[in-house]
Design an enzyme around this catalytic site. Sequence first.
Site, PDB file in Angstrom:
ATOM      1  N   LYS A 108      20.780 -49.619 -72.180  1.00 45.00           N
ATOM      2  CA  LYS A 108      19.519 -48.970 -71.797  1.00 45.00           C
ATOM      3  C   LYS A 108      18.302 -49.791 -72.242  1.00 45.00           C
ATOM      4  CE  LYS A 108      21.475 -45.193 -70.177  1.00 45.00           C
ATOM      5  NZ  LYS A 108      22.456 -45.528 -69.133  1.00 45.00           N
TER       6      LYS A 108
HETATM    7  C1  LIG Z   1      21.021 -41.006 -65.671  1.00 44.50           C
HETATM    8  C2  LIG Z   1      21.956 -40.944 -66.850  1.00 44.50           C
HETATM    9  N1  LIG Z   1      22.176 -39.763 -67.438  1.00 44.50           N
HETATM   10  C3  LIG Z   1      22.990 -39.659 -68.505  1.00 44.50           C
HETATM   11  C4  LIG Z   1      23.628 -40.745 -69.042  1.00 44.50           C
HETATM   12  C5  LIG Z   1      24.584 -40.545 -70.146  1.00 44.50           C
HETATM   13  O1  LIG Z   1      24.278 -41.227 -71.312  1.00 44.50           O
HETATM   14  P1  LIG Z   1      25.422 -41.676 -72.328  1.00 44.50           P
HETATM   15  O2  LIG Z   1      26.171 -42.800 -71.735  1.00 44.50           O
HETATM   16  O3  LIG Z   1      24.677 -42.048 -73.560  1.00 44.50           O
HETATM   17  O4  LIG Z   1      26.292 -40.458 -72.563  1.00 44.50           O
HETATM   18  C6  LIG Z   1      23.403 -42.006 -68.462  1.00 44.50           C
HETATM   19  C7  LIG Z   1      23.968 -43.264 -68.978  1.00 44.50           C
HETATM   20  O5  LIG Z   1      25.016 -43.577 -69.241  1.00 44.50           O
HETATM   21  C8  LIG Z   1      22.555 -42.105 -67.329  1.00 44.50           C
HETATM   22  O6  LIG Z   1      22.331 -43.286 -66.722  1.00 44.50           O
END
Ligand SMILES: Cc1ncc(COP(=O)(O)O)c(C=O)c1O
Length: 372
Positions: A192
Amino acid sequence: MAKVPFLDLKLLNAPYMESLKEAASSVVESGWYIRGHYGEQFERAFAEYCGVKYAVGVGNGLDALTLMLRASMELGRLRAGDEILVPSNTYIATVLAVSAVGLKPVLVEPAENSYDMDPKRLKDACGARTRGILVVHLYGRLCAMDEICEFANEHGLLLFEDSAQAHGARLGDGRCAGSFGSAAAYSFYPTKNLGALGDAGMVLTNDTDIANAVRSLGNYGSEQKYVNMYKGVNSRLDEMQAALLLAKLPHLDECNDRRREIAARYCRDIKNDKVILPELPATPSEHVYHVFVIRLKSEEARDEMQKFLTAHGIGTLIHYPIPPHLQEAYAHEFSGEYPIAEAMAKTILSIPMSPVMTDDEVSEVIGAINEF
Ligand SMILES: Cc1ncc(COP(=O)(O)O)c(C=O)c1O
Protein backbone atom coordinates in the site's frame (compact mmCIF):
# COMPACT_ATOMS: atom_id res chain seq x y z
CA MET A 1 14.57 -10.28 -13.39
CA ALA A 2 12.22 -7.84 -15.09
CA LYS A 3 13.72 -4.62 -16.45
CA VAL A 4 10.91 -2.72 -14.78
CA PRO A 5 9.27 -4.88 -12.11
CA PHE A 6 5.63 -4.22 -11.28
CA LEU A 7 6.66 -3.34 -7.73
CA ASP A 8 9.89 -4.01 -5.80
CA LEU A 9 9.14 -3.91 -2.07
CA LYS A 10 12.77 -4.05 -0.98
CA LEU A 11 13.58 -1.03 -3.12
CA LEU A 12 10.45 0.72 -1.89
CA ASN A 13 11.64 0.46 1.73
CA ALA A 14 15.34 1.03 1.00
CA PRO A 15 15.25 4.84 1.52
CA TYR A 16 14.05 4.28 5.11
CA MET A 17 16.27 1.30 5.96
CA GLU A 18 18.15 3.05 8.79
CA SER A 19 15.06 4.46 10.49
CA LEU A 20 13.21 1.16 10.08
CA LYS A 21 16.07 -0.74 11.72
CA GLU A 22 16.19 1.80 14.55
CA ALA A 23 12.43 1.56 15.05
CA ALA A 24 12.54 -2.24 15.05
CA SER A 25 15.37 -2.37 17.53
CA SER A 26 13.60 0.09 19.89
CA VAL A 27 10.58 -2.20 19.91
CA VAL A 28 12.70 -5.31 20.56
CA GLU A 29 14.44 -3.55 23.45
CA SER A 30 11.24 -2.09 24.91
CA GLY A 31 9.97 -5.48 26.10
CA TRP A 32 6.38 -4.43 25.19
CA TYR A 33 5.00 -5.81 21.94
CA ILE A 34 1.24 -5.35 21.70
CA ARG A 35 -0.87 -2.25 22.42
CA GLY A 36 1.74 0.10 23.81
CA HIS A 37 3.54 3.36 23.23
CA TYR A 38 4.20 2.96 19.46
CA GLY A 39 0.66 1.85 18.71
CA GLU A 40 -0.73 4.87 20.55
CA GLN A 41 1.71 7.23 18.85
CA PHE A 42 0.94 5.90 15.37
CA GLU A 43 -2.81 6.01 16.02
CA ARG A 44 -2.53 9.67 17.08
CA ALA A 45 -0.27 10.57 14.15
CA PHE A 46 -2.43 8.89 11.50
CA ALA A 47 -5.68 10.30 12.96
CA GLU A 48 -4.15 13.77 12.82
CA TYR A 49 -2.83 13.21 9.29
CA CYS A 50 -6.34 12.24 8.12
CA GLY A 51 -8.11 14.91 10.17
CA VAL A 52 -10.24 12.60 12.33
CA LYS A 53 -10.60 12.29 16.11
CA TYR A 54 -9.94 8.59 16.64
CA ALA A 55 -7.82 5.88 15.07
CA VAL A 56 -7.88 2.30 16.30
CA GLY A 57 -5.14 -0.05 15.13
CA VAL A 58 -6.22 -3.55 14.10
CA GLY A 59 -4.58 -6.58 12.52
CA ASN A 60 -5.24 -5.86 8.82
CA GLY A 61 -7.52 -4.05 6.39
CA LEU A 62 -10.14 -6.79 6.17
CA ASP A 63 -10.48 -6.76 9.97
CA ALA A 64 -10.71 -2.96 9.91
CA LEU A 65 -13.68 -3.20 7.50
CA THR A 66 -15.31 -6.03 9.41
CA LEU A 67 -14.87 -4.45 12.85
CA MET A 68 -16.17 -0.99 11.84
CA LEU A 69 -19.35 -2.65 10.51
CA ARG A 70 -19.64 -4.93 13.54
CA ALA A 71 -19.23 -1.96 15.88
CA SER A 72 -22.16 -0.25 14.12
CA MET A 73 -24.24 -3.41 14.61
CA GLU A 74 -23.30 -3.78 18.29
CA LEU A 75 -24.35 -0.15 18.78
CA GLY A 76 -27.73 -0.90 17.20
CA ARG A 77 -27.22 1.29 14.13
CA LEU A 78 -27.31 -1.65 11.71
CA ARG A 79 -29.12 -4.97 11.96
CA ALA A 80 -28.45 -8.37 10.41
CA GLY A 81 -29.91 -8.47 6.90
CA ASP A 82 -29.62 -4.72 6.32
CA GLU A 83 -28.36 -3.82 2.87
CA ILE A 84 -25.11 -1.99 2.25
CA LEU A 85 -24.26 -0.54 -1.18
CA VAL A 86 -20.76 -1.48 -2.35
CA PRO A 87 -19.05 -1.09 -5.74
CA SER A 88 -19.27 -4.03 -8.16
CA ASN A 89 -15.60 -3.71 -9.21
CA THR A 90 -13.93 -3.70 -5.80
CA TYR A 91 -11.37 -6.02 -4.26
CA ILE A 92 -13.12 -8.98 -2.65
CA ALA A 93 -12.25 -7.83 0.92
CA THR A 94 -14.91 -5.08 0.81
CA VAL A 95 -17.65 -7.56 0.01
CA LEU A 96 -16.32 -10.23 2.38
CA ALA A 97 -16.49 -7.80 5.32
CA VAL A 98 -20.12 -6.92 4.63
CA SER A 99 -21.26 -10.53 4.34
CA ALA A 100 -19.08 -11.73 7.26
CA VAL A 101 -21.09 -9.66 9.74
CA GLY A 102 -24.50 -10.73 8.38
CA LEU A 103 -25.20 -7.62 6.31
CA LYS A 104 -26.21 -7.88 2.65
CA PRO A 105 -23.89 -6.40 0.02
CA VAL A 106 -25.75 -4.75 -2.88
CA LEU A 107 -23.48 -4.04 -5.84
CA VAL A 108 -23.40 -0.66 -7.58
CA GLU A 109 -21.63 -0.29 -10.91
CA PRO A 110 -18.71 2.15 -11.33
CA ALA A 111 -18.48 5.22 -13.54
CA GLU A 112 -16.30 4.29 -16.52
CA ASN A 113 -14.15 7.41 -16.43
CA SER A 114 -13.18 7.18 -12.74
CA TYR A 115 -13.51 3.43 -11.98
CA ASP A 116 -15.22 4.55 -8.72
CA MET A 117 -18.80 3.92 -7.58
CA ASP A 118 -21.15 5.92 -9.82
CA PRO A 119 -23.25 8.26 -7.63
CA LYS A 120 -25.92 8.40 -10.36
CA ARG A 121 -26.65 4.72 -9.81
CA LEU A 122 -27.23 4.94 -6.04
CA LYS A 123 -30.91 5.81 -6.29
CA ASP A 124 -31.83 2.70 -8.29
CA ALA A 125 -29.76 0.47 -6.00
CA CYS A 126 -31.51 1.76 -2.87
CA GLY A 127 -34.29 -0.44 -1.48
CA ALA A 128 -36.45 -0.61 1.63
CA ARG A 129 -33.69 -2.31 3.64
CA THR A 130 -30.77 -0.19 2.44
CA ARG A 131 -29.05 1.28 5.49
CA GLY A 132 -25.57 2.19 4.37
CA ILE A 133 -23.02 2.89 1.63
CA LEU A 134 -19.49 1.52 1.75
CA VAL A 135 -17.46 3.44 -0.82
CA VAL A 136 -14.05 2.26 -2.03
CA HIS A 137 -11.52 4.85 -3.19
CA LEU A 138 -10.33 2.37 -5.79
CA TYR A 139 -6.79 2.57 -7.19
CA GLY A 140 -6.20 5.59 -4.90
CA ARG A 141 -8.80 7.93 -6.39
CA LEU A 142 -11.33 9.58 -4.07
CA CYS A 143 -14.93 8.76 -4.95
CA ALA A 144 -17.30 11.62 -5.82
CA MET A 145 -17.63 12.39 -2.11
CA ASP A 146 -19.74 15.55 -2.30
CA GLU A 147 -22.45 13.77 -4.29
CA ILE A 148 -22.24 10.56 -2.27
CA CYS A 149 -22.32 12.36 1.11
CA GLU A 150 -25.32 14.37 -0.04
CA PHE A 151 -27.13 11.22 -1.17
CA ALA A 152 -26.36 9.44 2.13
CA ASN A 153 -27.64 12.42 4.13
CA GLU A 154 -30.80 12.78 2.07
CA HIS A 155 -31.64 9.09 2.42
CA GLY A 156 -30.58 8.67 6.06
CA LEU A 157 -27.85 6.15 5.16
CA LEU A 158 -24.68 5.47 7.13
CA LEU A 159 -21.56 6.18 5.11
CA PHE A 160 -18.44 4.01 5.43
CA GLU A 161 -15.17 4.21 3.53
CA ASP A 162 -12.78 1.51 2.38
CA SER A 163 -9.66 3.68 2.18
CA ALA A 164 -7.25 0.75 1.85
CA GLN A 165 -5.83 2.12 -1.42
CA ALA A 166 -6.08 5.86 -0.79
CA HIS A 167 -3.69 6.93 1.99
CA GLY A 168 -3.48 10.71 1.81
CA ALA A 169 -5.95 11.31 -1.06
CA ARG A 170 -7.60 14.68 -0.39
CA LEU A 171 -10.25 17.00 -1.78
CA GLY A 172 -9.08 20.49 -2.70
CA ASP A 173 -10.30 21.75 0.70
CA GLY A 174 -8.00 19.28 2.50
CA ARG A 175 -10.59 16.69 3.57
CA CYS A 176 -8.84 13.33 3.49
CA ALA A 177 -9.89 9.80 2.53
CA GLY A 178 -11.24 8.26 5.72
CA SER A 179 -12.75 11.44 7.15
CA PHE A 180 -16.11 11.60 5.37
CA GLY A 181 -18.45 9.10 7.00
CA SER A 182 -19.29 7.22 10.20
CA ALA A 183 -16.07 5.24 10.00
CA ALA A 184 -13.33 4.26 7.57
CA ALA A 185 -11.03 1.27 7.17
CA TYR A 186 -7.37 1.44 6.17
CA SER A 187 -4.98 -1.36 5.26
CA PHE A 188 -1.22 -1.06 5.65
CA TYR A 189 -0.48 -4.22 3.66
CA PRO A 190 3.16 -3.94 2.46
CA THR A 191 2.26 -2.87 -1.11
CA LYS A 192 0.00 0.00 0.00
CA ASN A 193 1.01 3.68 -0.32
CA LEU A 194 1.76 3.52 3.40
CA GLY A 195 2.82 -0.08 3.84
CA ALA A 196 3.93 -2.00 6.92
CA LEU A 197 6.43 -4.86 6.84
CA GLY A 198 3.68 -7.33 7.58
CA ASP A 199 -0.09 -7.09 8.12
CA ALA A 200 -1.65 -4.03 9.74
CA GLY A 201 -4.90 -2.07 9.55
CA MET A 202 -6.79 0.79 11.17
CA VAL A 203 -10.31 2.11 11.73
CA LEU A 204 -10.79 5.88 11.68
CA THR A 205 -13.83 7.64 13.10
CA ASN A 206 -15.00 10.85 14.75
CA ASP A 207 -17.48 8.83 16.81
CA THR A 208 -16.38 7.97 20.36
CA ASP A 209 -18.78 5.01 20.61
CA ILE A 210 -17.56 3.44 17.34
CA ALA A 211 -13.92 3.92 18.39
CA ASN A 212 -14.53 2.29 21.77
CA ALA A 213 -16.52 -0.58 20.27
CA VAL A 214 -13.86 -1.31 17.61
CA ARG A 215 -11.10 -1.25 20.22
CA SER A 216 -13.01 -3.62 22.42
CA LEU A 217 -14.12 -5.95 19.58
CA GLY A 218 -10.52 -6.31 18.43
CA ASN A 219 -9.47 -7.28 21.94
CA TYR A 220 -11.75 -10.29 22.56
CA GLY A 221 -14.67 -7.92 23.17
CA SER A 222 -12.99 -6.66 26.30
CA GLU A 223 -12.14 -3.21 27.62
CA GLN A 224 -11.29 -4.35 31.08
CA LYS A 225 -9.09 -7.42 31.41
CA TYR A 226 -11.12 -10.64 31.70
CA VAL A 227 -14.44 -8.79 31.40
CA ASN A 228 -16.10 -9.35 28.00
CA MET A 229 -18.78 -7.03 26.63
CA TYR A 230 -18.88 -8.53 23.15
CA LYS A 231 -18.04 -11.82 21.44
CA GLY A 232 -14.91 -10.22 20.07
CA VAL A 233 -11.89 -11.36 18.09
CA ASN A 234 -8.14 -10.90 18.42
CA SER A 235 -7.15 -8.22 15.91
CA ARG A 236 -4.65 -5.69 17.22
CA LEU A 237 -1.93 -3.59 15.66
CA ASP A 238 1.37 -4.81 17.08
CA GLU A 239 4.09 -2.49 18.32
CA MET A 240 6.58 -3.57 15.64
CA GLN A 241 4.31 -2.63 12.72
CA ALA A 242 3.20 0.58 14.48
CA ALA A 243 6.82 1.69 14.98
CA LEU A 244 7.71 0.92 11.35
CA LEU A 245 4.64 2.78 10.07
CA LEU A 246 5.42 5.74 12.32
CA ALA A 247 8.88 5.92 10.72
CA LYS A 248 7.38 5.90 7.19
CA LEU A 249 4.41 8.24 7.70
CA PRO A 250 6.41 11.51 7.40
CA HIS A 251 7.39 10.47 3.85
CA LEU A 252 3.89 9.58 2.63
CA ASP A 253 3.11 12.96 1.02
CA GLU A 254 6.36 13.12 -0.94
CA CYS A 255 5.81 9.52 -2.13
CA ASN A 256 2.29 10.43 -3.27
CA ASP A 257 3.69 13.48 -5.09
CA ARG A 258 6.14 11.26 -6.96
CA ARG A 259 3.32 8.87 -7.88
CA ARG A 260 1.36 11.86 -9.28
CA GLU A 261 4.39 12.95 -11.28
CA ILE A 262 4.71 9.49 -12.83
CA ALA A 263 0.97 9.36 -13.54
CA ALA A 264 1.15 12.77 -15.25
CA ARG A 265 3.98 11.52 -17.47
CA TYR A 266 2.09 8.37 -18.36
CA CYS A 267 -0.96 10.48 -19.30
CA ARG A 268 1.11 12.96 -21.28
CA ASP A 269 3.44 10.60 -23.13
CA ILE A 270 1.51 7.36 -23.70
CA LYS A 271 0.26 7.79 -27.26
CA ASN A 272 -1.29 4.65 -28.62
CA ASP A 273 -4.82 4.48 -30.08
CA LYS A 274 -5.29 1.03 -28.59
CA VAL A 275 -4.87 2.36 -25.03
CA ILE A 276 -7.50 4.15 -22.95
CA LEU A 277 -5.83 6.24 -20.26
CA PRO A 278 -7.49 6.94 -16.89
CA GLU A 279 -9.07 10.36 -16.50
CA LEU A 280 -7.09 12.69 -14.24
CA PRO A 281 -9.21 14.25 -11.47
CA ALA A 282 -9.77 18.03 -11.63
CA THR A 283 -7.88 18.43 -8.35
CA PRO A 284 -4.60 16.46 -8.43
CA SER A 285 -4.61 15.77 -4.66
CA GLU A 286 -7.73 13.59 -5.10
CA HIS A 287 -5.67 10.75 -6.56
CA VAL A 288 -2.69 9.00 -4.96
CA TYR A 289 -2.22 6.38 -7.73
CA HIS A 290 -1.94 3.29 -5.55
CA VAL A 291 -1.98 1.59 -8.94
CA PHE A 292 -2.06 3.03 -12.46
CA VAL A 293 -4.66 1.29 -14.58
CA ILE A 294 -4.94 1.54 -18.35
CA ARG A 295 -7.66 -0.07 -20.44
CA LEU A 296 -7.67 -1.71 -23.86
CA LYS A 297 -10.56 -2.12 -26.25
CA SER A 298 -10.96 -5.89 -25.88
CA GLU A 299 -9.87 -8.78 -23.71
CA GLU A 300 -7.69 -10.10 -26.55
CA ALA A 301 -5.95 -6.74 -26.91
CA ARG A 302 -5.40 -6.56 -23.13
CA ASP A 303 -3.93 -10.05 -23.00
CA GLU A 304 -1.70 -9.28 -25.99
CA MET A 305 -0.51 -6.04 -24.40
CA GLN A 306 0.28 -7.89 -21.16
CA LYS A 307 2.27 -10.53 -23.08
CA PHE A 308 4.07 -7.84 -25.06
CA LEU A 309 5.08 -5.95 -21.92
CA THR A 310 6.20 -9.15 -20.18
CA ALA A 311 8.39 -9.93 -23.22
CA HIS A 312 9.87 -6.42 -22.87
CA GLY A 313 10.70 -7.01 -19.19
CA ILE A 314 7.86 -4.87 -17.83
CA GLY A 315 5.78 -6.23 -14.96
CA THR A 316 1.99 -5.84 -14.99
CA LEU A 317 -0.97 -7.07 -12.94
CA ILE A 318 -4.76 -7.02 -13.25
CA HIS A 319 -6.74 -5.34 -10.47
CA TYR A 320 -8.93 -7.42 -10.51
CA PRO A 321 -9.43 -10.23 -13.04
CA ILE A 322 -12.69 -11.60 -11.52
CA PRO A 323 -15.30 -9.24 -10.04
CA PRO A 324 -16.87 -10.29 -6.70
CA HIS A 325 -20.22 -11.42 -8.19
CA LEU A 326 -18.44 -13.94 -10.46
CA GLN A 327 -16.35 -15.46 -7.65
CA GLU A 328 -17.27 -18.99 -6.66
CA ALA A 329 -17.57 -17.82 -3.05
CA TYR A 330 -20.54 -15.67 -4.13
CA ALA A 331 -21.94 -18.02 -6.75
CA HIS A 332 -25.55 -17.80 -5.58
CA GLU A 333 -25.75 -14.36 -3.99
CA PHE A 334 -26.04 -11.74 -6.70
CA SER A 335 -28.85 -11.98 -9.22
CA GLY A 336 -28.26 -8.61 -10.93
CA GLU A 337 -26.21 -7.87 -14.01
CA TYR A 338 -22.95 -5.99 -13.75
CA PRO A 339 -21.71 -5.48 -17.32
CA ILE A 340 -19.41 -2.56 -16.49
CA ALA A 341 -17.51 -4.45 -13.79
CA GLU A 342 -17.26 -7.45 -16.12
CA ALA A 343 -16.03 -5.41 -19.08
CA MET A 344 -13.45 -3.69 -16.88
CA ALA A 345 -12.12 -6.96 -15.50
CA LYS A 346 -11.54 -8.11 -19.08
CA THR A 347 -9.87 -4.97 -20.40
CA ILE A 348 -7.89 -3.34 -17.55
CA LEU A 349 -4.16 -3.60 -17.00
CA SER A 350 -2.08 -2.14 -14.15
CA ILE A 351 1.36 -0.92 -15.25
CA PRO A 352 4.34 -0.23 -12.95
CA MET A 353 3.78 2.54 -10.40
CA SER A 354 5.95 3.20 -7.38
CA PRO A 355 7.57 6.27 -5.81
CA VAL A 356 11.03 4.75 -6.32
CA MET A 357 10.67 4.30 -10.09
CA THR A 358 13.33 6.25 -11.98
CA ASP A 359 12.55 8.57 -14.90
CA ASP A 360 14.32 6.08 -17.16
CA GLU A 361 12.09 3.25 -15.98
CA VAL A 362 9.01 5.39 -16.62
CA SER A 363 10.33 6.12 -20.14
CA GLU A 364 10.92 2.40 -20.67
CA VAL A 365 7.28 1.62 -19.83
CA ILE A 366 5.97 4.45 -22.02
CA GLY A 367 8.22 3.40 -24.92
CA ALA A 368 7.06 -0.21 -24.80
CA ILE A 369 3.36 0.73 -24.60
CA ASN A 370 3.72 3.12 -27.54
CA GLU A 371 5.54 0.44 -29.54
CA PHE A 372 2.72 -2.09 -28.99
C1 LIG B 1 -9.84 -2.06 -1.46
C2 LIG B 1 -9.26 -2.98 -0.41
N1 LIG B 1 -9.99 -3.25 0.68
C3 LIG B 1 -9.51 -4.05 1.65
C4 LIG B 1 -8.26 -4.62 1.58
C5 LIG B 1 -7.84 -5.56 2.63
O1 LIG B 1 -6.70 -5.20 3.31
P1 LIG B 1 -5.74 -6.30 3.96
O2 LIG B 1 -5.01 -6.99 2.89
O3 LIG B 1 -4.86 -5.51 4.86
O4 LIG B 1 -6.64 -7.23 4.75
C6 LIG B 1 -7.47 -4.33 0.46
C7 LIG B 1 -6.08 -4.82 0.28
O5 LIG B 1 -5.62 -5.84 0.35
C8 LIG B 1 -7.98 -3.50 -0.57
O6 LIG B 1 -7.27 -3.22 -1.67
